[in-house]
Enzyme design. Structure first.
Site, PDB file in Angstrom:
ATOM      1  N   TYR A 127       0.825  -1.204   0.000  1.00 54.33           N
ATOM      2  CA  TYR A 127       0.000   0.000   0.000  1.00 54.33           C
ATOM      3  C   TYR A 127       0.863   1.260   0.000  1.00 54.33           C
ATOM      4  CZ  TYR A 127      -3.307   3.604   1.401  1.00 54.33           C
ATOM      5  OH  TYR A 127      -4.046   4.757   1.462  1.00 54.33           O
ATOM      6  N   ARG A 134       1.016   6.461  -6.926  1.00 52.36           N
ATOM      7  CA  ARG A 134      -0.154   7.306  -7.186  1.00 52.36           C
ATOM      8  C   ARG A 134       0.239   8.771  -7.211  1.00 52.36           C
ATOM      9  NH1 ARG A 134      -5.272   6.999  -3.165  1.00 52.36           N
ATOM     10  NH2 ARG A 134      -3.578   7.105  -1.647  1.00 52.36           N
ATOM     11  N   TYR A 186      -0.500  12.894   7.254  1.00 49.14           N
ATOM     12  CA  TYR A 186      -0.082  11.817   8.133  1.00 49.14           C
ATOM     13  C   TYR A 186       1.424  11.888   8.408  1.00 49.14           C
ATOM     14  CZ  TYR A 186      -4.409   9.022   7.889  1.00 49.14           C
ATOM     15  OH  TYR A 186      -5.691   8.542   8.013  1.00 49.14           O
ATOM     16  N   ARG A 199     -11.511  13.288   2.914  1.00 48.19           N
ATOM     17  CA  ARG A 199     -12.375  12.368   3.655  1.00 48.19           C
ATOM     18  C   ARG A 199     -13.753  12.221   3.009  1.00 48.19           C
ATOM     19  NH1 ARG A 199      -8.994   9.346   6.738  1.00 48.19           N
ATOM     20  NH2 ARG A 199      -7.571  10.689   7.909  1.00 48.19           N
ATOM     21  N   GLU A 299     -14.195  -1.343   6.884  1.00 49.89           N
ATOM     22  CA  GLU A 299     -14.180   0.033   6.389  1.00 49.89           C
ATOM     23  C   GLU A 299     -15.496   0.263   5.652  1.00 49.89           C
ATOM     24  OE1 GLU A 299     -10.492   1.662   4.764  1.00 49.89           O
ATOM     25  OE2 GLU A 299     -11.586   2.123   2.912  1.00 49.89           O
TER      26      GLU A 299
END
Length: 306
Positions: A127, A134, A186, A199, A299
């Site tokens: 990830y 990305r 983060y 979000r 999730e």
């Protein structure tokens, strides 16, 4: 004629998603998703617009557009591109180039499904490698702000990356959760390149909120490690916080479709019962998928209409 054929025969069908990957049709609007449905019979997800739709293929992309809306998707086999980082870079470079030339250039919502999302340690975790790729592929395309997004691990035999998006000729309004650190802020422990998403995204044209993948994260830390019920409770608190941030009334209703991604298929019945009790009448599709953090068991993402 199947329900899928009937839907694709309608003039306003923008996209059709089959969870389980069985709807193999030679139509750019049809995407067999790599995630396995934990519901039976497996429902189809259909996007429709109140306008004629055109569709086609551009290189490795498939796309459709109509009424100011754009669907675009790309599927790449990591074995052809050198792993998760290089594959994500290629996918996002192509999406950026294609969407950037369209009138519907405002990307509002993106879904990412990849194999073995938690495999690897430290910065070698797949990830985290995906996040690096990305960001490289995005370049400065989202300099004004990131779209809402979901990233989930699938269990397919082929290490395939699937990315699809919804874009519009009108911009949306990004929504953050005051209970959580914004993903792009983060700290370093979550990788050299932080995740790149909002979000949620408010879509004024639809009077709707597109909700990103939401889990039991408080601040930037995962909460209630390996405690499914507590994680579900915390996730619902986060969902309500997003609604409040978007100036929407509390709660979800029968017109608010959600997806719950469940790490362990054996937990499906428990998740279903919990959500039926806490969100009565709300349509929730349960999918077997791995959350981007190994300690998280569930999730939820979806839509809320005003």
């Amino acid at each position: 004629m199947t329900d899928a054929d009937a839907a694709l025969g309608e003039a306003g069908t923008l996209a059709l998603f089959d969870f389980g990957g069985h709807a193999l049709r030679d139509d750019p609007r049809c995407l067999p998703v790599a995630l396995e449905s934990l519901d039976a019979p497996v429902p189809l997800e259909i996007w429709q617009v109140d306008a004629p739709v055109t569709c086609g293929v551009a290189g490795e992309l498939r796309w459709s557009a109509g009424g100011g809306w754009l669907f675009a998707a790309i599927e790449l086999d990591e074995r052809d591109h050198g792993g998760p980082q290089a594959t994500a870079t290629r996918a996002y470079e192509q999406l950026r180039a294609f969407v950037g030339q369209r009138a519907e250039r405002h990307v509002l919502r993106i879904w990412n499904y990849m194999a073995a999302i938690n495999q690897g340690d430290g910065d070698a975790e797949r990830y985290k490698q995906f996040c690096i790729g990305r960001a490289a592929g995005m370049g400065d395309f989202f300099a004004e702000g990131f779209p809402a997004a979901t990233a989930i691990g699938h269990h397919g035999d082929v290490p395939r990356l699937q990315v699809y998006l919804l874009a519009s000729d009108q911009s949306g309004v990004r929504v953050e959760n005051p209970r959580q650190v914004s993903a792009w802020r983060y700290p370093r422990q979550y990788g050299s390149t932080p995740p790149s998403f909002a979000r949620a995204m408010s879509l004024p044209a639809l009077d709707a909120l597109a909700i990103s993948g939401t889990a039991a994260v408080v601040g930037h830390a995962s909460a209630h490690h390996d405690d499914l019920d507590a994680q579900l409770e915390e996730t619902l608190v986060n969902l309500e916080a997003l609604l409040a941030s978007a100036d929407m009334s509390a709660g979800f209703d029968t017109q608010s479709p959600l997806k719950a991604y469940v790490r362990h298929s054996a937990d499906a019945a428990r998740v279903r019962d919990f959500l039926q009790q806490r969100l009565p009448g709300v349509p929730v599709l349960l999918l077997h998928g791995d959350i981007c953090r190994g300690e998280l068991l569930v999730e939820i993402d979806g839509w809320r209409y005003a």
